[in-house]
Design a protein around this motif. Structure first.
Motif, PDB file in Angstrom:
ATOM      1  N   UNK A  92       0.826  -1.210   0.000  1.00  0.00           N
ATOM      2  CA  UNK A  92       0.000   0.000   0.000  1.00  0.00           C
ATOM      3  C   UNK A  92       0.861   1.261   0.000  1.00  0.00           C
ATOM      4  N   UNK A  93       2.150   1.117   0.273  1.00  0.00           N
ATOM      5  CA  UNK A  93       3.052   2.262   0.381  1.00  0.00           C
ATOM      6  C   UNK A  93       3.953   2.396  -0.847  1.00  0.00           C
ATOM      7  N   UNK A  94       4.503   1.272  -1.291  1.00  0.00           N
ATOM      8  CA  UNK A  94       5.416   1.287  -2.429  1.00  0.00           C
ATOM      9  C   UNK A  94       4.687   0.961  -3.722  1.00  0.00           C
ATOM     10  N   UNK A  95       5.058   1.637  -4.807  1.00  0.00           N
ATOM     11  CA  UNK A  95       4.595   1.234  -6.135  1.00  0.00           C
ATOM     12  C   UNK A  95       5.366  -0.023  -6.505  1.00  0.00           C
ATOM     13  N   UNK A  96       4.645  -1.024  -6.980  1.00  0.00           N
ATOM     14  CA  UNK A  96       5.301  -2.293  -7.305  1.00  0.00           C
ATOM     15  C   UNK A  96       6.440  -2.070  -8.294  1.00  0.00           C
ATOM     16  N   UNK A  97       7.553  -2.742  -8.056  1.00  0.00           N
ATOM     17  CA  UNK A  97       8.779  -2.461  -8.803  1.00  0.00           C
ATOM     18  C   UNK A  97       8.636  -2.689 -10.303  1.00  0.00           C
ATOM     19  N   UNK A  98       7.729  -3.554 -10.726  1.00  0.00           N
ATOM     20  CA  UNK A  98       7.572  -3.826 -12.156  1.00  0.00           C
ATOM     21  C   UNK A  98       7.049  -2.615 -12.921  1.00  0.00           C
ATOM     22  N   UNK A  99       6.449  -1.649 -12.187  1.00  0.00           N
ATOM     23  CA  UNK A  99       5.922  -0.442 -12.823  1.00  0.00           C
ATOM     24  C   UNK A  99       6.915   0.713 -12.795  1.00  0.00           C
ATOM     25  N   UNK A 100       7.998   0.571 -12.025  1.00  0.00           N
ATOM     26  CA  UNK A 100       8.869   1.708 -11.755  1.00  0.00           C
ATOM     27  C   UNK A 100      10.159   1.653 -12.558  1.00  0.00           C
ATOM     28  N   UNK A 101      10.531   2.792 -13.181  1.00  0.00           N
ATOM     29  CA  UNK A 101      11.786   2.834 -13.937  1.00  0.00           C
ATOM     30  C   UNK A 101      13.011   3.055 -13.058  1.00  0.00           C
ATOM     31  N   UNK A 102      12.807   3.352 -11.777  1.00  0.00           N
ATOM     32  CA  UNK A 102      13.935   3.604 -10.879  1.00  0.00           C
ATOM     33  C   UNK A 102      13.464   3.816  -9.460  1.00  0.00           C
ATOM     34  N   UNK A 103      14.389   4.231  -8.589  1.00  0.00           N
ATOM     35  CA  UNK A 103      14.050   4.381  -7.170  1.00  0.00           C
ATOM     36  C   UNK A 103      13.347   5.703  -6.870  1.00  0.00           C
ATOM     37  N   UNK A 104      13.489   6.682  -7.734  1.00  0.00           N
ATOM     38  CA  UNK A 104      12.840   7.970  -7.499  1.00  0.00           C
ATOM     39  C   UNK A 104      11.332   7.853  -7.721  1.00  0.00           C
ATOM     40  N   UNK A 105      10.568   8.532  -6.865  1.00  0.00           N
ATOM     41  CA  UNK A 105       9.104   8.566  -6.966  1.00  0.00           C
ATOM     42  C   UNK A 105       8.517   7.151  -6.978  1.00  0.00           C
ATOM     43  N   UNK A 106       8.907   6.387  -5.992  1.00  0.00           N
ATOM     44  CA  UNK A 106       8.487   4.981  -5.933  1.00  0.00           C
ATOM     45  C   UNK A 106       7.447   4.698  -4.858  1.00  0.00           C
ATOM     46  N   UNK A 107       6.949   5.755  -4.190  1.00  0.00           N
ATOM     47  CA  UNK A 107       5.919   5.569  -3.163  1.00  0.00           C
ATOM     48  C   UNK A 107       4.550   5.962  -3.703  1.00  0.00           C
ATOM     49  N   UNK A 108       3.503   5.423  -3.081  1.00  0.00           N
ATOM     50  CA  UNK A 108       2.156   5.706  -3.557  1.00  0.00           C
ATOM     51  C   UNK A 108       1.260   6.345  -2.490  1.00  0.00           C
ATOM     52  N   UNK A 109       1.677   6.367  -1.221  1.00  0.00           N
ATOM     53  CA  UNK A 109       0.799   6.822  -0.142  1.00  0.00           C
ATOM     54  C   UNK A 109       1.174   8.222   0.358  1.00  0.00           C
ATOM     55  N   UNK A 110       0.358   9.244   0.079  1.00  0.00           N
ATOM     56  CA  UNK A 110       0.676  10.601   0.525  1.00  0.00           C
ATOM     57  C   UNK A 110       0.735  10.739   2.045  1.00  0.00           C
TER      58      UNK A 110
END
Length: 439
Positions: free
Chosen positions: A37-55
């Motif tokens: 619920x906090x991290x964007x799943x790694x398969x969707x992310x191009x890198x470590x920057x902006x990898x969270x989803x919960x404000x």
């Protein structure tokens, strides 16, 4: 354990009904703190920057501010092991209910996190603890003036200018909403002009009231339900077959939360609920709306929660939960995948001269600006934090313009840009469409 004891597990009657937190005990109890619920799943992310989803959990990294913390709090409240305090109310309400945690969890465990959070707020109100003082002020404004801001009702259609054609009777009804009516009138004007340009004949509600988005969002479900009944009756009395809105919060409220409160399916409302994005996309495809004027900018698009992961149609469900959490009858989960993702991008890519770039977090994984659902009024620091975090993402792709499809997003981003002195321009999708239309 007796042989085949698992087959004797008692079945429990449950429903997707936020009026009773007991319906979501299984969901709260089976959260494993995986932080999907906090991290964007790694398969969707191009890198470590902006990898969270919960404000809310990024704003305050104490576990209680994340969905995994609130699930434990909900269990304790339901079992009478916790009592409401000012700090507990802050934790429950410092959350834009953006649905990011819900779609994240449904990648793994299929728990109903969003509904649990909504039910937790309903419980807060029923227990006499909630909502927050800022929310009570909004509720008072809606009760007395029928809009969020407490403005005079006669000012609701000041946005309507002589060059806009409104029909006395039409199959389509445009519901402007509080923000576009009083705070962002350019959105209402642009929407109406786009409908005119596309040949979409439309009328207005004779006495438009607030959709009740904040009332429902903060747990005031009884008040929100009465408002829903009133508004639905008004649409049916008008004879409209389609209700169109330019506000993501209104869109979600009419399409999802009205049916949810009334225990009906979205398909049973008696009329279709659409956003301007859908109307414009269809009009461009069939040639009724032509985007011909070049717009020479590099821009990106913010998927507002109400037209993206929170907009899957609603279908009531009740049944039994048995061994290993199995449910009967079968339950089709709302995974946030049927939002208006393609439509908005079809439109933006059709604008001549414009260069559209995507941010790292898009579609159901987009990061919420945290302006809606009563968050900005009660927790302005959270809304400011989330807007600035998203703007950092905008700047990371070198976009000159940030486009969204919600007046609440536009206001929040504009305030952040003004305060920071940023040179990013904020536009609603209605405004950038209109900029490319020959009127």
């Amino acid at each position: 354990m007796r042989k085949n004891e698992m087959y004797y597990t008692p079945k429990k009657k449950v429903a997707l009904d936020v009026n009773d937190l007991n319906n979501f005990v299984y969901d709260m109890d089976h959260c494993i703190k995986c932080k999907g619920c906090y991290w964007v799943e790694h398969t969707y992310m191009p890198g470590v920057n902006f990898s969270t989803r919960c404000p809310s959990n990024l704003w305050n990294d104490f576990d209680s501010y994340g969905a995994f913390g609130k699930m434990r709090i909900g269990l304790a409240l339901n079992e009478g092991k916790l009592e409401w305090t000012d700090k507990l109310l802050e934790i429950v309400y410092a959350d834009p209910l953006c649905g990011a945690c819900d779609v994240g969890c449904k990648r793994n465990l299929d728990l109903e996190i969003e509904l649990t959070l909504e039910a937790l707020r309903v419980k807060a109100v029923k227990d006499g603890a909630g909502p927050m003082p800022a929310h009570k002020k909004i509720a008072k404004n809606i009760a007395s003036k029928h809009n969020q801001f407490g403005s005079h009702s006669e000012g609701r259609i000041k946005w309507l200018t002589k060059d806009i054609n409104v029909a006395e009777k039409a199959d389509m009804l445009y519901f402007a909403g509080c923000s576009a009516s009083y705070v962002n009138p350019d959105i209402a004007k642009a929407t109406a002009k786009i409908l005119n340009a596309s040949g979409s004949k439309f009328m207005l509600m004779k006495d438009e009231w607030c959709c009740g988005n904040t009332l429902y969002s903060v747990g005031m479900i009884d008040e929100a339900r009465e408002l829903a009944k009133r508004n639905i009756d008004a649409v049916k009395a008008s004879g409209a077959k389609t209700l169109v809105t330019s506000c993501a919060e209104c869109y979600r409220m009419w399409k999802v939360d009205y049916p949810k409160m009334l225990n009906i399916a979205t398909a049973d409302l008696g009329f279709k609920v659409v956003h301007l994005i859908e109307v414009a996309d269809e009009a461009i495809k069939n040639g009724n709306l032509k985007l011909t004027k070049p717009v020479d900018v590099r821009f990106t698009y913010h998927d507002a929660c109400g037209v993206s992961r929170l907009s899957d149609p609603w279908t009531p469900w009740k049944g039994e939960r048995g061994w290993m959490g199995t449910v009967s009858p079968a339950l089709k989960r709302r995974r946030g995948t049927t939002g208006l993702y393609a439509q908005s991008r079809n439109i933006l890519n059709a604008i001549p001269g414009a260069r559209f770039v995507e941010m790292p977090r898009i579609r159901e994984n987009a990061f919420c600006c945290s302006a809606g659902r009563g968050t900005k009024e009660a927790f302005p620091d959270l809304a400011k934090f989330a807007a600035n975090h998203r703007l950092d993402e905008v700047k990371s792709v070198s976009a000159e313009v940030l486009v969204s499809a919600c007046p609440w997003c536009k206001s929040n981003f504009n305030e952040a840009v003004k305060e920071n002195g940023d040179n990013v321009k904020i536009m609603d999708i209605s405004e950038i469409i209109l900029a490319s239309v020959e009127i």
